[in-house]
Scaffold this active site. Structure first.
Site, PDB file in Angstrom:
ATOM      1  CG  HIS A 107      -8.477   0.267  -2.603  1.00 57.59           C
ATOM      2  ND1 HIS A 107      -7.742  -0.671  -2.237  1.00 57.59           N
ATOM      3  CD2 HIS A 107      -9.219   0.684  -1.565  1.00 57.59           C
ATOM      4  CE1 HIS A 107      -7.813  -0.985  -0.780  1.00 57.59           C
ATOM      5  NE2 HIS A 107      -8.747  -0.174  -0.415  1.00 57.59           N
ATOM      6  CD  GLN A 131     -12.893  -1.389  -0.080  1.00 52.54           C
ATOM      7  OE1 GLN A 131     -12.196  -1.266   0.642  1.00 52.54           O
ATOM      8  NE2 GLN A 131     -14.281  -1.952   0.163  1.00 52.54           N
ATOM      9  NE  ARG A 165      -3.898   0.863   2.104  1.00 55.87           N
ATOM     10  CZ  ARG A 165      -4.920   0.995   2.727  1.00 55.87           C
ATOM     11  NH1 ARG A 165      -5.212   1.905   3.695  1.00 55.87           N
ATOM     12  NH2 ARG A 165      -6.064   0.296   2.212  1.00 55.87           N
ATOM     13  CB  CYS A 195     -14.147   1.709   0.730  1.00 60.03           C
ATOM     14  SG  CYS A 195     -13.478   3.426   0.441  1.00 60.03           S
ATOM     15  CG  ASP A 205     -13.244   7.042  -0.915  1.00 58.96           C
ATOM     16  OD1 ASP A 205     -13.167   6.780   0.121  1.00 58.96           O
ATOM     17  OD2 ASP A 205     -12.424   6.977  -1.926  1.00 58.96           O
ATOM     18  NE  ARG A 253     -10.757  -4.701   0.991  1.00 61.36           N
ATOM     19  CZ  ARG A 253      -9.557  -3.829   1.367  1.00 61.36           C
ATOM     20  NH1 ARG A 253     -10.018  -2.846   2.389  1.00 61.36           N
ATOM     21  NH2 ARG A 253      -8.526  -3.982   0.969  1.00 61.36           N
TER      22      ARG A 253
HETATM   23  N1   CP Z   1     -11.086   0.228   2.751  1.00 59.99           N
HETATM   24  C1   CP Z   1      -9.846   0.335   3.285  1.00 59.99           C
HETATM   25  O1   CP Z   1      -9.057   0.045   2.181  1.00 59.99           O
HETATM   26  O2   CP Z   1      -9.770   0.464   4.576  1.00 59.99           O
HETATM   27  P1   CP Z   1      -8.023   0.693   5.298  1.00 59.99           P
HETATM   28  O3   CP Z   1      -7.756   2.027   4.910  1.00 59.99           O
HETATM   29  O4   CP Z   1      -8.827   0.751   6.686  1.00 59.99           O
HETATM   30  O5   CP Z   1      -7.279  -0.470   4.818  1.00 59.99           O
HETATM   31  N1  NVA Z   2      -9.726   7.342  -1.320  1.00 53.71           N
HETATM   32  C1  NVA Z   2      -9.459   6.826   0.003  1.00 53.71           C
HETATM   33  C2  NVA Z   2      -9.698   5.131   0.021  1.00 53.71           C
HETATM   34  C3  NVA Z   2      -9.624   4.509   1.411  1.00 53.71           C
HETATM   35  C4  NVA Z   2      -9.729   3.112   1.376  1.00 53.71           C
HETATM   36  C5  NVA Z   2      -7.962   7.070   0.345  1.00 53.71           C
HETATM   37  O1  NVA Z   2      -7.135   6.951  -0.585  1.00 53.71           O
HETATM   38  O2  NVA Z   2      -7.770   7.519   1.281  1.00 53.71           O
END
Ligand code: CP
Ligand code: NVA
Length: 336
Positions: free
Chosen positions: A133, A136, A106, A270, A229, A322
């Site tokens: 992502h 997700q 990530r 998400c 989101d 997830r």
């Molecule tokens: N939805 C998601 O990716 O959550 P986190 O940032 O907690 O991993």
């Molecule tokens: N768009 C958001 C998604 C989090 C799961 C971010 O990147 O912070």
């Protein structure tokens, strides 16, 4: 279906058939877990999960999924490694690939997860970049399938920053699954024309519809799913909040907006979501902008507390899914 040794960097690399396979495998693994059936078939393998940004769901989903399969897991947080500071991503890829059988990443740049995929020689899974992502989306597709028993033809309206990782990836997922995707946002927050064209080409093959609109009441008519989101994503500077609230406050999912969709419509997100005063940022935004914008005065931003807590909300099903979908990805790409 043989996905062994494949990375998951973006869903663009997976065929509709492969995505459907991962969703049905996840459904099977979920059922087995509920029954207490243990499948430690990957005992003796090890994975590393690398996070340049924080996470609750993705981290825990990878850890639990891996441990359920008998896999050893190393977590490296935003400050825990040499990567990017003293050592290039390419060198890191070659080091980690000598020790681990799979790598989750990530971070910020999509090009970084691609370098890991190219040089590590093991499957690499994208746990979120600024651009995509994909894990997700697999969880979201499983959740929609559970609720509506099908994906084809389901109308999903995504409201908010439609060119962030979630907007981009939902559009791809819907295109691949023959769904009706509507991105609803001010024009400046639509995805790149290149990515829209790519998805339109996929849609021609799958029967999907991909549309963009800027009027929430028009977009949400007859919708099966309303999806939102955060308005400012991880990695964006704090200063962006002012402009983003100004642009996106009319796109908040509230009772009136969800009432405009089909009667059995569901709300998806998400997570994490801003829906009240229980977070530091929620309080800060309410204090700074609440007197200008009615919508954010209670720390509610992309969704109201009423909608998130309603029976139409499936956000915690998504969160649970997830883990099951990530387990399906690990098992099929790393399996024997
Ligand atoms: N939805 C998601 O990716 O959550 P986190 O940032 O907690 O991993
Ligand atoms: N768009 C958001 C998604 C989090 C799961 C971010 O990147 O912070």
């Amino acid at each position: 279906m043989n996905l062994k040794n494949r990375s998951l960097l973006t869903l663009l690399d997976y065929t509709p058939k492969e995505i459907k396979y991962l969703i049905s495998l996840a459904k099977k693994l979920k059922k087995e877990k509920r029954k207490g059936k243990i499948n430690k078939s990957l005992f003796g393998k090890n994975i590393v999960i690398l996070f340049q940004k924080d996470s609750t769901r993705t981290r825990c989903a990878f850890e639990v999924a891996a441990m359920d399969l008998g896999i050893g897991v190393t977590y490296i947080g935003p400050t825990g490694s040499q990567m990017g500071k003293k050592e290039s991503v390419k060198d890191t890829a070659r080091v980690l690939g000598r020790m681990y059988d799979g790598i989750e990443f990530r971070g910020y740049l999509q090009s970084d997860v691609e370098i890991l995929g190219k040089y590590s020689n093991v499957p690499v899974w994208n746990g979120l970049t600024d651009t995509y992502h994909p894990t997700q989306i697999l969880a979201d597709l499983l959740t929609i399938k559970e609720k509506f028993k099908k994906l084809e033809g389901i109308k999903l309206v995504y409201l908010g920053d439609a060119r962030n990782n979630m907007g981009n990836s939902l559009m791809i997922g819907c295109a691949k699954m023959g769904m009706h995707f509507v991105g609803c946002a001010p024009k400046g927050l639509w995805p790149s024309p290149d990515l829209i064209n790519t998805c339109q080409d996929i849609a021609k093959e799958t029967g999907a519809i991909i549309e963009f609109m800027d009027k929430p009441l028009e977009a949400t008519k007859d919708a099966d799913v309303l999806y939102s989101d955060v308005w400012v994503s991880m990695g964006e500077p704090k200063e962006v909040w002012k402009e983003r609230i100004q642009l996106l406050h009319p796109y908040q999912i509230n009772k009136k907006l969800i009432g405009n969709a089909k009667e059995n419509a569901i709300f998806m997100h998400c997570l994490p979501a801003f829906h009240g005063m229980d977070t530091v940022l929620g309080k800060e935004i309410a204090a700074e902008f609440g007197s200008f914008y009615q919508e954010v005065k209670n720390g509610e931003m992309e969704v109201t507390d009423e909608v998130l807590e309603s029976s139409q909300s499936v956000v915690f099903d998504e969160a649970e899914n997830r883990m099951h979908t990530i387990k399906a990805v690990i098992l099929s790409t790393m399996g024997k």
